[in-house]
Design a protein around this motif. Structure first.
Motif, PDB file in Angstrom:
ATOM      1  N   GLY A 284      -1.234   0.609  10.336  1.00  0.00           N
ATOM      2  CA  GLY A 284      -1.788  -0.632   9.812  1.00  0.00           C
ATOM      3  C   GLY A 284      -1.577  -1.789  10.771  1.00  0.00           C
ATOM      4  O   GLY A 284      -0.938  -1.647  11.827  1.00  0.00           O
ATOM      5  N   PRO A 285      -2.095  -2.958  10.441  1.00  0.00           N
ATOM      6  CA  PRO A 285      -1.956  -4.124  11.318  1.00  0.00           C
ATOM      7  C   PRO A 285      -0.512  -4.515  11.587  1.00  0.00           C
ATOM      8  O   PRO A 285      -0.205  -5.022  12.674  1.00  0.00           O
ATOM      9  N   LEU A 286       0.389  -4.295  10.621  1.00  0.00           N
ATOM     10  CA  LEU A 286       1.795  -4.644  10.855  1.00  0.00           C
ATOM     11  C   LEU A 286       2.387  -3.820  11.989  1.00  0.00           C
ATOM     12  O   LEU A 286       3.164  -4.335  12.803  1.00  0.00           O
ATOM     13  N   GLU A 323      -2.554  -8.653  -4.186  1.00  0.00           N
ATOM     14  CA  GLU A 323      -1.884  -7.552  -3.526  1.00  0.00           C
ATOM     15  C   GLU A 323      -2.157  -7.607  -2.032  1.00  0.00           C
ATOM     16  O   GLU A 323      -3.044  -8.343  -1.564  1.00  0.00           O
ATOM     17  N   TYR A 324      -1.402  -6.845  -1.269  1.00  0.00           N
ATOM     18  CA  TYR A 324      -1.616  -6.727   0.166  1.00  0.00           C
ATOM     19  C   TYR A 324      -3.008  -6.161   0.411  1.00  0.00           C
ATOM     20  O   TYR A 324      -3.389  -5.139  -0.181  1.00  0.00           O
ATOM     21  N   ILE A 325      -3.776  -6.824   1.244  1.00  0.00           N
ATOM     22  CA  ILE A 325      -5.188  -6.492   1.390  1.00  0.00           C
ATOM     23  C   ILE A 325      -5.397  -5.095   1.974  1.00  0.00           C
ATOM     24  O   ILE A 325      -6.408  -4.439   1.713  1.00  0.00           O
ATOM     25  N   PHE A 326      -4.430  -4.601   2.772  1.00  0.00           N
ATOM     26  CA  PHE A 326      -4.553  -3.266   3.351  1.00  0.00           C
ATOM     27  C   PHE A 326      -3.638  -2.272   2.627  1.00  0.00           C
ATOM     28  O   PHE A 326      -3.114  -1.335   3.229  1.00  0.00           O
ATOM     29  N   ALA A 327      -3.440  -2.492   1.327  1.00  0.00           N
ATOM     30  CA  ALA A 327      -2.595  -1.596   0.542  1.00  0.00           C
ATOM     31  C   ALA A 327      -3.242  -0.221   0.409  1.00  0.00           C
ATOM     32  O   ALA A 327      -4.477  -0.088   0.422  1.00  0.00           O
ATOM     33  N   ARG A 328      -2.404   0.798   0.274  1.00  0.00           N
ATOM     34  CA  ARG A 328      -2.856   2.167   0.045  1.00  0.00           C
ATOM     35  C   ARG A 328      -2.539   2.515  -1.409  1.00  0.00           C
ATOM     36  O   ARG A 328      -1.381   2.776  -1.749  1.00  0.00           O
ATOM     37  N   PRO A 329      -3.530   2.501  -2.287  1.00  0.00           N
ATOM     38  CA  PRO A 329      -3.271   2.673  -3.727  1.00  0.00           C
ATOM     39  C   PRO A 329      -2.517   3.948  -4.078  1.00  0.00           C
ATOM     40  O   PRO A 329      -1.590   3.926  -4.896  1.00  0.00           O
ATOM     41  N   ALA A 330      -2.904   5.078  -3.464  1.00  0.00           N
ATOM     42  CA  ALA A 330      -2.238   6.336  -3.792  1.00  0.00           C
ATOM     43  C   ALA A 330      -0.784   6.322  -3.331  1.00  0.00           C
ATOM     44  O   ALA A 330       0.119   6.805  -4.033  1.00  0.00           O
ATOM     45  N   PHE A 331      -0.555   5.768  -2.158  1.00  0.00           N
ATOM     46  CA  PHE A 331       0.809   5.691  -1.640  1.00  0.00           C
ATOM     47  C   PHE A 331       1.664   4.771  -2.507  1.00  0.00           C
ATOM     48  O   PHE A 331       2.826   5.085  -2.811  1.00  0.00           O
ATOM     49  N   THR A 332       1.108   3.651  -2.946  1.00  0.00           N
ATOM     50  CA  THR A 332       1.845   2.733  -3.815  1.00  0.00           C
ATOM     51  C   THR A 332       2.151   3.377  -5.157  1.00  0.00           C
ATOM     52  O   THR A 332       3.248   3.217  -5.705  1.00  0.00           O
ATOM     53  N   ALA A 333       1.189   4.123  -5.699  1.00  0.00           N
ATOM     54  CA  ALA A 333       1.415   4.809  -6.972  1.00  0.00           C
ATOM     55  C   ALA A 333       2.533   5.838  -6.841  1.00  0.00           C
ATOM     56  O   ALA A 333       3.351   6.018  -7.764  1.00  0.00           O
ATOM     57  N   MET A 334       2.585   6.521  -5.688  1.00  0.00           N
ATOM     58  CA  MET A 334       3.657   7.488  -5.456  1.00  0.00           C
ATOM     59  C   MET A 334       5.011   6.785  -5.391  1.00  0.00           C
ATOM     60  O   MET A 334       6.011   7.262  -5.952  1.00  0.00           O
ATOM     61  N   GLU A 362      -7.212  15.011   0.807  1.00  0.00           N
ATOM     62  CA  GLU A 362      -8.396  14.231   1.155  1.00  0.00           C
ATOM     63  C   GLU A 362      -8.180  12.745   0.860  1.00  0.00           C
ATOM     64  O   GLU A 362      -8.557  11.877   1.658  1.00  0.00           O
ATOM     65  N   ILE A 363      -7.599  12.445  -0.285  1.00  0.00           N
ATOM     66  CA  ILE A 363      -7.364  11.044  -0.647  1.00  0.00           C
ATOM     67  C   ILE A 363      -6.346  10.413   0.298  1.00  0.00           C
ATOM     68  O   ILE A 363      -6.528   9.281   0.768  1.00  0.00           O
ATOM     69  N   ARG A 364      -5.280  11.152   0.569  1.00  0.00           N
ATOM     70  CA  ARG A 364      -4.235  10.610   1.460  1.00  0.00           C
ATOM     71  C   ARG A 364      -4.791  10.326   2.849  1.00  0.00           C
ATOM     72  O   ARG A 364      -4.530   9.273   3.433  1.00  0.00           O
ATOM     73  N   HIS A 365      -5.583  11.237   3.385  1.00  0.00           N
ATOM     74  CA  HIS A 365      -6.144  11.041   4.727  1.00  0.00           C
ATOM     75  C   HIS A 365      -7.181   9.926   4.734  1.00  0.00           C
ATOM     76  O   HIS A 365      -7.330   9.220   5.746  1.00  0.00           O
ATOM     77  N   LYS A 366      -7.906   9.774   3.643  1.00  0.00           N
ATOM     78  CA  LYS A 366      -8.894   8.692   3.577  1.00  0.00           C
ATOM     79  C   LYS A 366      -8.201   7.329   3.641  1.00  0.00           C
ATOM     80  O   LYS A 366      -8.665   6.412   4.327  1.00  0.00           O
ATOM     81  N   GLU A 367      -7.092   7.199   2.912  1.00  0.00           N
ATOM     82  CA  GLU A 367      -6.346   5.940   2.968  1.00  0.00           C
ATOM     83  C   GLU A 367      -5.743   5.711   4.354  1.00  0.00           C
ATOM     84  O   GLU A 367      -5.752   4.583   4.856  1.00  0.00           O
ATOM     85  N   MET A 368      -5.233   6.780   4.950  1.00  0.00           N
ATOM     86  CA  MET A 368      -4.662   6.655   6.297  1.00  0.00           C
ATOM     87  C   MET A 368      -5.730   6.213   7.290  1.00  0.00           C
ATOM     88  O   MET A 368      -5.476   5.358   8.160  1.00  0.00           O
ATOM     89  N   ASP A 369      -6.914   6.769   7.176  1.00  0.00           N
ATOM     90  CA  ASP A 369      -8.001   6.393   8.087  1.00  0.00           C
ATOM     91  C   ASP A 369      -8.369   4.924   7.912  1.00  0.00           C
ATOM     92  O   ASP A 369      -8.656   4.221   8.894  1.00  0.00           O
ATOM     93  N   TYR A 370      -8.344   4.437   6.667  1.00  0.00           N
ATOM     94  CA  TYR A 370      -8.692   3.036   6.398  1.00  0.00           C
ATOM     95  C   TYR A 370      -7.720   2.089   7.097  1.00  0.00           C
ATOM     96  O   TYR A 370      -8.134   1.136   7.785  1.00  0.00           O
ATOM     97  N   VAL A 371      -6.415   2.329   6.949  1.00  0.00           N
ATOM     98  CA  VAL A 371      -5.442   1.424   7.551  1.00  0.00           C
ATOM     99  C   VAL A 371      -5.377   1.595   9.061  1.00  0.00           C
ATOM    100  O   VAL A 371      -5.097   0.632   9.798  1.00  0.00           O
ATOM    101  N   GLU A 372      -5.657   2.794   9.565  1.00  0.00           N
ATOM    102  CA  GLU A 372      -5.688   2.986  11.025  1.00  0.00           C
ATOM    103  C   GLU A 372      -6.857   2.228  11.645  1.00  0.00           C
ATOM    104  O   GLU A 372      -6.740   1.691  12.754  1.00  0.00           O
TER     105      GLU A 372
END
Length: 395
Positions: A284-286, A323-334, A362-372
């Protein structure tokens, strides 16, 4: 009121003149009796110290307001040549009457409770670190190499029992392990309480959408901040955490910026720096920001700079209730599901829980791709900013 451990020296100021000086015992009954002699038009001034919260809480219902002075900024008292309790109380009263009293915020009961819990946890954590360091010192003194796995887990305990140690040091090691188990149990108890508070606090859950911010980091920050509206800008909040640089400027000389001030709550600042180190490993940007500063200034400076960036994000999230604009919903739920288990929630076997999406590849990789992609966009923005020609100097 010039507060001490067992008494307070009181100076009563009316119309610019001290009309009465008296001493009040700082015990529940005598303090309440003194408070009842005051009116709802009176204002009380006390300094921030260990028992300030109790004095403020007991006197609050009987007076117009209780002002808490910042002792570091009351230089008229700190640098007085003639310093007595009566003089100190009089100066506090006159500073407040003149409008020159540097005040600190009086925390509400919820914030005070959270601060006490965080202080207790930090003290327990220091005990854990000290005990583990003593165990490591025993191993080092006996020329025993480091254990490759988790030293204080089940396998590590068995390995410790098999070591060739002198009888006295083996007995010492056994006592240290017993003490570590006792202290770790206390740590687990307070972590359970903090986990439940986080689940009941929407502010803490919003902060946990930021990479690197755990429930402990969120609880520590919220305990330090209290009401975020008392900070008009993100810069003020960063300064409150002591993450802004010192500035020295006088006369025609240019301003000189030094290291961070390290003022304010040291526990919150330490937690933000730890969160920055954790954010370094999350895409992510951080992470891109951390690496950019690291190349130029080194890893330690990058951690502090990222901690300040986190403080700015925290101010915006709490102020705007977003919320943080680049949040990963599935990761936060975990993260929240693990937190619920720590708080004592039952495990639900046989059906999908709220954090199930993170374990779907698939969901986890989709979120990872978004923040990358957001990370790469930040890097391109920085490159474009560096390639931009500088404006010529005037004249």
């Amino acid at each position: 009121m010039d507060i001490h451990r067992s008494f307070a020296q009181v100076a009563i100021l009316e119309d610019g003149n001290v009309t009465q000086q008296l001493r009040v015992d700082l015990v529940h009954g005598p303090l309440i009796n003194f408070a009842r002699t005051l009116s709802l038009e009176d204002e009380v001034v006390i300094e921030a110290t260990g028992n300030t919260a109790a004095v403020e809480r007991l006197m609050r219902p009987y007076v117009k307001r209780v002002a808490i002075a910042n002792p570091r900024l009351v230089r008229a008292i700190a640098y007085a040549r003639v310093k007595t309790d009566k003089i100190d109380a009089t100066i506090l009263a006159r500073l407040h009457a003149a409008g020159f009293l540097p005040e600190v915020w009086a925390a509400d009961e919820v914030t005070l409770t959270r601060r006490r819990q965080i202080a207790e946890r930090m003290a327990i954590l220091e005990q854990v670190v000290r005990i583990k360091s003593r165990i490591q010192a025993i191993l080092h003194a006996n020329l025993i190499p480091k254990y490759t796995g988790h030293l204080f887990g089940k396998a590590g305990r068995k390995w410790l029992d098999s070591l060739p140690l002198p009888d006295d040091e083996r007995a010492m090691l056994g006592r240290l392990i017993i003490e570590l188990e006792r202290v770790s149990g206390h740590m687990a108890e307070i972590d359970k309480v903090l986990a439940q508070q986080t689940l009941d606090d929407p502010r803490a859950q919003r902060l946990m959408t930021i990479p690197g911010v755990s429930s402990i980091v969120a609880s520590t920050v919220l305990a330090s901040i209290g009401d975020v509206s008392r900070f008009p800008t993100a810069q003020k909040l960063s300064s409150y955490f002591g993450l802004t640089p010192k500035v020295r400027q006088s006369g025609d000389q240019p301003a000189r910026h030094g290291r961070i001030s390290k003022q304010g709550n040291s526990d919150a600042r330490r937690m933000l720096v730890e969160a920055a180190w954790s954010a370094k490993t999350a895409p992510g940007p951080l992470r891109a920001f951390f690496h950019r500063v690291q190349v130029k200034r080194g890893a330690a400076a990058a951690a502090v700079a990222t901690a300040r960036k986190l403080a700015v994000m925290i101010w915006h999230i709490l102020s705007r209730e977003g919320e943080y604009i680049f949040a990963r919903p599935a990761f936060t739920a975990m993260k929240l599901r693990k937190l619920a288990l720590k708080a004592g929630a039952p495990r639900e076997y046989g059906r999908a829980g709220p954090g199930r999406d993170y374990w779907i590849k698939e969901i986890r990789h989709k979120e990872m791709d978004y923040v990358e992609r957001a990370e790469r966009a930040y890097e391109r923005m920085v490159e474009a900013w560096r390639d931009k020609p500088r404006k010529p100097a005037p004249g």
